[in-house]
Design a protein around this motif. Structure first.
Motif, mmCIF file in Angstrom:
data_model
loop_
_atom_site.group_PDB
_atom_site.id
_atom_site.type_symbol
_atom_site.label_atom_id
_atom_site.label_comp_id
_atom_site.label_asym_id
_atom_site.label_seq_id
_atom_site.Cartn_x
_atom_site.Cartn_y
_atom_site.Cartn_z
ATOM 1 N N ALA A 84 3.805 25.449 -15.348
ATOM 2 C CA ALA A 84 3.293 24.429 -14.435
ATOM 3 C C ALA A 84 4.279 23.271 -14.325
ATOM 4 O O ALA A 84 4.565 22.783 -13.221
ATOM 5 C CB ALA A 84 1.933 23.924 -14.898
ATOM 6 N N LEU A 85 4.840 22.852 -15.440
ATOM 7 C CA LEU A 85 5.833 21.769 -15.406
ATOM 8 C C LEU A 85 7.078 22.209 -14.631
ATOM 9 O O LEU A 85 7.635 21.440 -13.849
ATOM 10 C CB LEU A 85 6.198 21.340 -16.833
ATOM 11 C CG LEU A 85 5.134 20.540 -17.572
ATOM 12 C CD1 LEU A 85 5.479 20.439 -19.055
ATOM 13 C CD2 LEU A 85 4.958 19.155 -16.953
ATOM 14 N N LEU A 98 9.568 19.426 -13.570
ATOM 15 C CA LEU A 98 9.521 18.452 -14.661
ATOM 16 C C LEU A 98 9.790 19.135 -15.996
ATOM 17 O O LEU A 98 9.640 20.345 -16.128
ATOM 18 C CB LEU A 98 8.135 17.785 -14.708
ATOM 19 C CG LEU A 98 7.746 16.969 -13.471
ATOM 20 C CD1 LEU A 98 6.268 16.626 -13.513
ATOM 21 C CD2 LEU A 98 8.594 15.703 -13.399
ATOM 22 N N ASP A 99 10.165 18.349 -17.001
ATOM 23 C CA ASP A 99 10.319 18.913 -18.339
ATOM 24 C C ASP A 99 9.099 18.573 -19.182
ATOM 25 O O ASP A 99 8.196 17.856 -18.746
ATOM 26 C CB ASP A 99 11.619 18.443 -19.007
ATOM 27 C CG ASP A 99 11.641 16.950 -19.304
ATOM 28 O OD1 ASP A 99 10.567 16.342 -19.456
ATOM 29 O OD2 ASP A 99 12.747 16.392 -19.406
ATOM 30 N N MET A 117 4.141 10.488 -14.387
ATOM 31 C CA MET A 117 5.262 11.219 -13.781
ATOM 32 C C MET A 117 4.761 12.492 -13.088
ATOM 33 O O MET A 117 5.230 12.829 -11.994
ATOM 34 C CB MET A 117 6.304 11.583 -14.848
ATOM 35 C CG MET A 117 7.010 10.384 -15.435
ATOM 36 S SD MET A 117 7.954 10.793 -16.933
ATOM 37 C CE MET A 117 9.143 11.938 -16.299
ATOM 38 N N ILE A 118 3.817 13.180 -13.733
ATOM 39 C CA ILE A 118 3.268 14.414 -13.154
ATOM 40 C C ILE A 118 2.578 14.109 -11.830
ATOM 41 O O ILE A 118 2.816 14.787 -10.824
ATOM 42 C CB ILE A 118 2.284 15.085 -14.140
ATOM 43 C CG1 ILE A 118 3.051 15.634 -15.347
ATOM 44 C CG2 ILE A 118 1.482 16.193 -13.462
ATOM 45 C CD1 ILE A 118 2.178 16.062 -16.500
ATOM 46 N N ALA A 176 -0.278 24.249 -10.251
ATOM 47 C CA ALA A 176 0.436 23.649 -11.383
ATOM 48 C C ALA A 176 -0.154 22.287 -11.737
ATOM 49 O O ALA A 176 -0.402 21.985 -12.909
ATOM 50 C CB ALA A 176 1.925 23.518 -11.050
ATOM 51 N N PHE A 177 -0.412 21.484 -10.722
ATOM 52 C CA PHE A 177 -0.990 20.163 -10.948
ATOM 53 C C PHE A 177 -2.382 20.278 -11.572
ATOM 54 O O PHE A 177 -2.709 19.572 -12.534
ATOM 55 C CB PHE A 177 -1.048 19.382 -9.626
ATOM 56 C CG PHE A 177 -1.658 18.023 -9.773
ATOM 57 C CD1 PHE A 177 -0.994 17.012 -10.451
ATOM 58 C CD2 PHE A 177 -2.906 17.749 -9.241
ATOM 59 C CE1 PHE A 177 -1.550 15.754 -10.587
ATOM 60 C CE2 PHE A 177 -3.481 16.498 -9.364
ATOM 61 C CZ PHE A 177 -2.805 15.492 -10.048
ATOM 62 N N GLU A 178 -3.215 21.172 -11.064
ATOM 63 C CA GLU A 178 -4.571 21.347 -11.605
ATOM 64 C C GLU A 178 -4.525 21.843 -13.047
ATOM 65 O O GLU A 178 -5.329 21.428 -13.884
ATOM 66 C CB GLU A 178 -5.376 22.300 -10.727
ATOM 67 C CG GLU A 178 -5.770 21.679 -9.406
ATOM 68 C CD GLU A 178 -6.465 22.656 -8.460
ATOM 69 O OE1 GLU A 178 -6.643 23.842 -8.833
ATOM 70 O OE2 GLU A 178 -6.829 22.220 -7.362
#
Length: 191
Positions: free
Chosen positions: A136-137, A142-143, A150-151, A179-181
């Motif tokens: 998802a990150l 994103l890391d 940040m997300i 990914a966000f959910e």
């Protein structure tokens, strides 16, 4: 209640100065009369054996601290250890929510098959979320050090860029939203 496993668990721990896993310890005690008596089979039986062992371990940790010994307790590694300081084990035990839980036999008595099912369901949901966190990150670019702010900011930017109403690709938008959910569930945030 004095746990009937105490002497046998101490003996097993003495036989394994390098430590032993909870699984191996339970396996070595499989025929112990107390564990046989409380085992009702299935997930509830597994919970009861686990609870009885943890009750024993946390109780022993308190007793051993008085004699200058520590007891490291985790599912993967249980080990007798010389204590590093006076009263160290006692303070740790008092502030440890797991110790409070496992030392309360009412928790054992009040936990039935439905509660065990709910615990397992919650565990597997969290496990699934953790398993998919890195993907998802990555989908959001994103890391693993990304915080919630940040997300959320990255999601909004990517959602605006890939939204089908703005000429974006529907599949990319769905991937970003999933990914966000996933990350929102993992972090206990409302998506």
């Amino acid at each position: 209640m004095d746990n009937p496993l105490n002497s046998d668990v101490l003996a097993r721990l003495s036989e394994h100065p390098e430590g032993i896993s909870e699984y191996e310890l339970l396996k070595s005690l499989a025929e112990h009369p107390f564990l046989v008596q409380i085992d009702v089979g299935g997930d509830l039986g597994l919970f009861r054996r686990h609870f009885a062992l943890m009750n024993c371990l946390y109780g022993l940790r308190q007793q051993l601290a008085e004699d200058g010994w520590g007891l490291g307790i985790s599912a993967m590694h249980i080990q007798l250890q010389p204590s590093l300081g006076q009263g160290e084990g006692q303070g740790l035990t008092l502030s440890d929510p797991l110790a409070s839980y496992y030392l309360d036999w009412q928790e054992f008595d009040n936990t039935g098959a439905e509660e065990v099912e709910a615990l397992l369901t919650g565990f597997w949901r969290r496990y699934d979320a953790l398993e998919h966190q890195s993907q998802a990150l990555e989908d959001l670019g994103l890391d693993e050090n990304a915080d919630w702010r940040m997300i959320r900011r990255q999601y909004r930017s990517l959602a605006a860029q890939h939204h089908p109403d703005k000429g974006g690709n529907c599949q990319d938008f769905i991937r970003i939203r999933r990914a966000f959910e996933q990350l929102a569930r993992l972090r206990g945030k409302g998506a």
